[in-house]
Scaffold this active site. Structure first.
Site, PDB file in Angstrom:
ATOM      1  N   GLN A 123      40.732  30.659  72.566  1.00 16.30           N
ATOM      2  CA  GLN A 123      41.319  29.986  73.734  1.00 16.30           C
ATOM      3  C   GLN A 123      42.791  30.413  73.815  1.00 16.30           C
ATOM      4  O   GLN A 123      43.565  30.134  72.896  1.00 16.30           O
ATOM      5  CB  GLN A 123      41.221  28.476  73.554  1.00 16.30           C
ATOM      6  CG  GLN A 123      41.742  27.671  74.720  1.00 16.30           C
ATOM      7  CD  GLN A 123      41.756  26.170  74.412  1.00 16.30           C
ATOM      8  OE1 GLN A 123      41.852  25.782  73.243  1.00 16.30           O
ATOM      9  NE2 GLN A 123      41.663  25.342  75.422  1.00 16.30           N
ATOM     10  N   SER A 126      47.967  27.954  75.386  1.00 14.65           N
ATOM     11  CA  SER A 126      49.349  27.558  75.103  1.00 14.65           C
ATOM     12  C   SER A 126      50.288  28.755  75.173  1.00 14.65           C
ATOM     13  O   SER A 126      49.911  29.874  74.805  1.00 14.65           O
ATOM     14  CB  SER A 126      49.440  26.942  73.710  1.00 14.65           C
ATOM     15  OG  SER A 126      48.569  25.854  73.601  1.00 14.65           O
ATOM     16  N   SER A 158      43.714  29.633  68.183  1.00 16.98           N
ATOM     17  CA  SER A 158      42.929  29.496  66.947  1.00 16.98           C
ATOM     18  C   SER A 158      41.962  30.661  66.788  1.00 16.98           C
ATOM     19  O   SER A 158      41.243  31.010  67.722  1.00 16.98           O
ATOM     20  CB  SER A 158      42.118  28.196  66.962  1.00 16.98           C
ATOM     21  OG  SER A 158      42.957  27.085  66.997  1.00 16.98           O
ATOM     22  N   GLU A 241      36.509  20.067  75.932  1.00 18.45           N
ATOM     23  CA  GLU A 241      37.258  20.058  74.669  1.00 18.45           C
ATOM     24  C   GLU A 241      37.534  18.615  74.233  1.00 18.45           C
ATOM     25  O   GLU A 241      37.464  18.282  73.059  1.00 18.45           O
ATOM     26  CB  GLU A 241      38.576  20.820  74.865  1.00 18.45           C
ATOM     27  CG  GLU A 241      39.400  20.949  73.601  1.00 18.45           C
ATOM     28  CD  GLU A 241      40.606  21.872  73.775  1.00 18.45           C
ATOM     29  OE1 GLU A 241      40.989  22.138  74.932  1.00 18.45           O
ATOM     30  OE2 GLU A 241      41.151  22.321  72.750  1.00 18.45           O
TER      31      GLU A 241
HETATM   32  C1  LIG Z   1      45.091  22.851  65.006  1.00 19.47           C
HETATM   33  C2  LIG Z   1      45.548  23.324  66.363  1.00 19.47           C
HETATM   34  C3  LIG Z   1      44.772  24.255  67.038  1.00 19.47           C
HETATM   35  C4  LIG Z   1      45.200  24.730  68.282  1.00 19.47           C
HETATM   36  N1  LIG Z   1      44.443  25.691  68.888  1.00 19.47           N
HETATM   37  C5  LIG Z   1      44.843  26.188  70.079  1.00 19.47           C
HETATM   38  C6  LIG Z   1      44.071  27.224  70.714  1.00 19.47           C
HETATM   39  O1  LIG Z   1      43.063  27.689  70.191  1.00 19.47           O
HETATM   40  N2  LIG Z   1      44.505  27.704  71.893  1.00 19.47           N
HETATM   41  C7  LIG Z   1      45.630  27.239  72.509  1.00 19.47           C
HETATM   42  O2  LIG Z   1      45.936  27.698  73.598  1.00 19.47           O
HETATM   43  N3  LIG Z   1      46.392  26.258  71.935  1.00 19.47           N
HETATM   44  C8  LIG Z   1      46.021  25.730  70.730  1.00 19.47           C
HETATM   45  N4  LIG Z   1      46.782  24.765  70.111  1.00 19.47           N
HETATM   46  C9  LIG Z   1      48.054  24.343  70.729  1.00 19.47           C
HETATM   47  C10 LIG Z   1      47.978  22.961  71.359  1.00 19.47           C
HETATM   48  O3  LIG Z   1      47.178  22.973  72.513  1.00 19.47           O
HETATM   49  C11 LIG Z   1      49.421  22.523  71.652  1.00 19.47           C
HETATM   50  O4  LIG Z   1      50.085  22.406  70.414  1.00 19.47           O
HETATM   51  C12 LIG Z   1      49.452  21.195  72.394  1.00 19.47           C
HETATM   52  O5  LIG Z   1      48.953  21.318  73.688  1.00 19.47           O
HETATM   53  C13 LIG Z   1      50.904  20.635  72.479  1.00 19.47           C
HETATM   54  O6  LIG Z   1      51.763  21.593  73.001  1.00 19.47           O
HETATM   55  P1  LIG Z   1      53.125  21.972  72.246  1.00 19.47           P
HETATM   56  O7  LIG Z   1      52.802  22.244  70.823  1.00 19.47           O
HETATM   57  O8  LIG Z   1      53.778  23.033  73.041  1.00 19.47           O
HETATM   58  O9  LIG Z   1      53.997  20.635  72.259  1.00 19.47           O
HETATM   59  P2  LIG Z   1      54.911  20.115  73.444  1.00 19.47           P
HETATM   60  O10 LIG Z   1      54.143  20.215  74.729  1.00 19.47           O
HETATM   61  O11 LIG Z   1      56.218  20.789  73.363  1.00 19.47           O
HETATM   62  O12 LIG Z   1      55.057  18.580  73.080  1.00 19.47           O
HETATM   63  C14 LIG Z   1      55.991  18.108  72.095  1.00 19.47           C
HETATM   64  C15 LIG Z   1      55.935  16.592  72.077  1.00 19.47           C
HETATM   65  O13 LIG Z   1      56.328  16.049  73.350  1.00 19.47           O
HETATM   66  C16 LIG Z   1      55.331  15.177  73.863  1.00 19.47           C
HETATM   67  N5  LIG Z   1      55.230  15.323  75.325  1.00 19.47           N
HETATM   68  C17 LIG Z   1      55.206  16.483  76.016  1.00 19.47           C
HETATM   69  N6  LIG Z   1      55.065  16.231  77.339  1.00 19.47           N
HETATM   70  C18 LIG Z   1      54.967  14.874  77.478  1.00 19.47           C
HETATM   71  C19 LIG Z   1      54.811  13.995  78.587  1.00 19.47           C
HETATM   72  N7  LIG Z   1      54.671  14.475  79.819  1.00 19.47           N
HETATM   73  N8  LIG Z   1      54.765  12.663  78.357  1.00 19.47           N
HETATM   74  C20 LIG Z   1      54.883  12.176  77.087  1.00 19.47           C
HETATM   75  N9  LIG Z   1      55.043  12.961  75.988  1.00 19.47           N
HETATM   76  C21 LIG Z   1      55.093  14.299  76.178  1.00 19.47           C
HETATM   77  C22 LIG Z   1      54.029  15.674  73.226  1.00 19.47           C
HETATM   78  O14 LIG Z   1      53.068  14.634  73.200  1.00 19.47           O
HETATM   79  C23 LIG Z   1      54.503  16.066  71.823  1.00 19.47           C
HETATM   80  O15 LIG Z   1      54.574  14.921  71.012  1.00 19.47           O
HETATM   81  C24 LIG Z   1      46.401  24.264  68.875  1.00 19.47           C
HETATM   82  C25 LIG Z   1      47.170  23.309  68.188  1.00 19.47           C
HETATM   83  C26 LIG Z   1      46.770  22.855  66.938  1.00 19.47           C
HETATM   84  C27 LIG Z   1      47.626  21.852  66.240  1.00 19.47           C
END
Ligand SMILES: Cc1cc2nc3c(=O)[nH]c(=O)nc-3n(C[C@H](O)[C@H](O)[C@H](O)COP(=O)(O)OP(=O)(O)OC[C@H]3O[C@@H](n4cnc5c(N)ncnc54)[C@H](O)[C@@H]3O)c2cc1C
Length: 376
Positions: A123, A126, A158, A241
């Site tokens: 996928q 991100s 992932s 998902e």
């Molecule tokens: C084990 C694992 C597997 C993953 N696998 C994949 C994958 O296969 N493909 C892929 O594309 N991605 C993958 N991801 C990424 C995952 O989708 C993102 O980490 C997730 O969507 C959060 O985005 P970010 O890390 O950029 O955090 P951010 O979006 O920067 O968020 C940081 C913090 O701010 C909070 N926040 C952000 N916006 C808001 C809002 N509007 N209101 C309230 N709070 C908010 C969030 O809740 C979080 O606590 C994976 C992540 C993990 C941990």
């Protein structure tokens, strides 16, 4: 709903149980090259027994099993301690998306190879500046003869270090903002212009990768849905998902049973008794809730924003269950790799597939009808 299992489903469950009893292997971590290859082979073994995608139509490698039978399959699968599914992004997320929005040609070309693990999917959603707010993505695609040229950067993908292909959203109309003007593409991770850079996890294994795309050609045949309609297509993937496919009750029922066994064999600490019972009840509640979802879908309903309730529930159930196990083990926890690994992975549950806060926003706005959060 009727909670009795019909005779056909019970016979199917028995067949699955018997088959798993003699076939389940122990495999190395799928986040290593060797483990990935072994898990890929396991997918082919499952497919030979027509057990890799039981609810899909026969023509794509399934058995036309009902969703209820799929839930039963998952319960047996986890109870047997069978390996994690290296194909999960494909079979549980892209597959349902192709059933909803793909063409007959795409389904015939892609699903059988996916069902056998011959093509493993990652996928690619991100981006460095677009996680929770995926509509802020910057990767783009421009028209060229016969298709599109994709450019940009994806991250946290992932298993992309070893996977064959990926699916993701790209901006195809720069004049449009946010959810509009996005298109859903499938692309080859080994195509010219693609660089995959593995990201080591805490344990050093490359469970994730960054993907860099530099004018990567993708034919029109690999666009899912209409150009510009990618957000709508992506919501089908996200609902699968969060909602039904990726984390079935079987996973938590089996973990809750192991927790009860652990509590029994570790002196039955009175302090942990209520938490063990809570975890077991939570897993069972999720099972019953899933039966409700399956009935709703069988009657023509669709997975919608309710899937956020699901995701919030199971991710916290998983964290609580593993925390309880580690507390029961006390200092011995350090030497129990299975519970420690399970605990560390459970901590990611409230992040991947959309964080807790994002699920709560969805529940507030789309289910409870509360005012929308202010966007920048
Ligand atoms: C084990 C694992 C597997 C993953 N696998 C994949 C994958 O296969 N493909 C892929 O594309 N991605 C993958 N991801 C990424 C995952 O989708 C993102 O980490 C997730 O969507 C959060 O985005 P970010 O890390 O950029 O955090 P951010 O979006 O920067 O968020 C940081 C913090 O701010 C909070 N926040 C952000 N916006 C808001 C809002 N509007 N209101 C309230 N709070 C908010 C969030 O809740 C979080 O606590 C994976 C992540 C993990 C941990």
């Amino acid at each position: 709903m009727d909670l009795d299992i019909d005779a056909e489903s019970a016979a199917f469950r028995d067949e699955v149980r018997e088959w798993l009893a003699t076939h389940v292997p122990t495999l190395p971590s799928m986040d290593t090259a060797e483990g990935f290859a072994a898990h890929r082979k396991w997918e082919a073994t499952l497919a030979d027994a027509r057990l890799s995608v039981v609810s899909w139509p026969r023509e794509y490698g399934g058995r036309d099993a009902s969703l209820l039978q799929w839930v039963l399959f998952e319960e047996e699968y986890y109870a047997a301690g069978a390996p994690g599914r290296v194909s999960q992004n494909g079979i549980f997320m892209l597959g349902p998306t192709l059933f909803a929005h793909g063409t007959a040609e795409q389904r015939a070309r892609i699903l059988p190879a996916m069902a056998r693990g011959e093509q493993v999917w990652a996928q690619a959603w991100s981006e460095p500046e677009a996680g929770s707010d995926i509509a802020a993505l910057r990767s783009s695609a421009v028209r060229t003869e016969g298709g599109w040229l994709l450019s940009g950067q994806k991250t946290w993908s992932s298993r992309a270090a070893f996977a064959d292909r990926a699916f993701g959203l790209f901006r195809t109309d720069p004049a449009e903002q946010r959810h509009r003007g996005l298109t859903y593409f499938m692309f080859d991770l080994r195509a010219e212009g693609v660089t995959v850079r593995p990201i080591p996890q805490l344990d050093g294994e490359p469970g994730f990768a960054e993907i860099f795309l530099d004018n990567v050609f993708v034919p029109d045949a690999d666009v899912i849905g209409e150009p510009g309609q990618g957000w709508r297509v992506a919501m089908t993937t996200a609902n699968n998902e969060r909602g039904l496919s990726l984390r079935s009750p079987g996973r938590f029922l089996s973990a809750a049973d192991r927790l009860v066994d652990l509590w029994r064999t570790q002196g039955q600490a009175a302090a942990a008794r209520d938490r063990v019972a809570d975890a077991w009840i939570g897993a069972r509640a999720y099972q019953l809730y899933t039966f409700g979802t399956v009935s709703r879908l069988a009657e023509g309903g669709e997975l919608g924003p309710e899937s956020s309730v699901n995701k919030l529930f199971w991710s916290h159930l998983d964290v609580g269950l593993h925390e309880t196990a580690l507390d029961i083990l006390g200092p011995d926890a350090e030497t129990d790799q299975a519970w420690v690994d399970g605990y560390l992975f459970s901590l990611a549950g409230p992040i991947y597939g959309g964080t807790d806060q994002i699920q709560r926003n969805t529940i507030a706005e789309r289910l409870l009808g509360l005012p929308r959060e202010a966007r920048r």
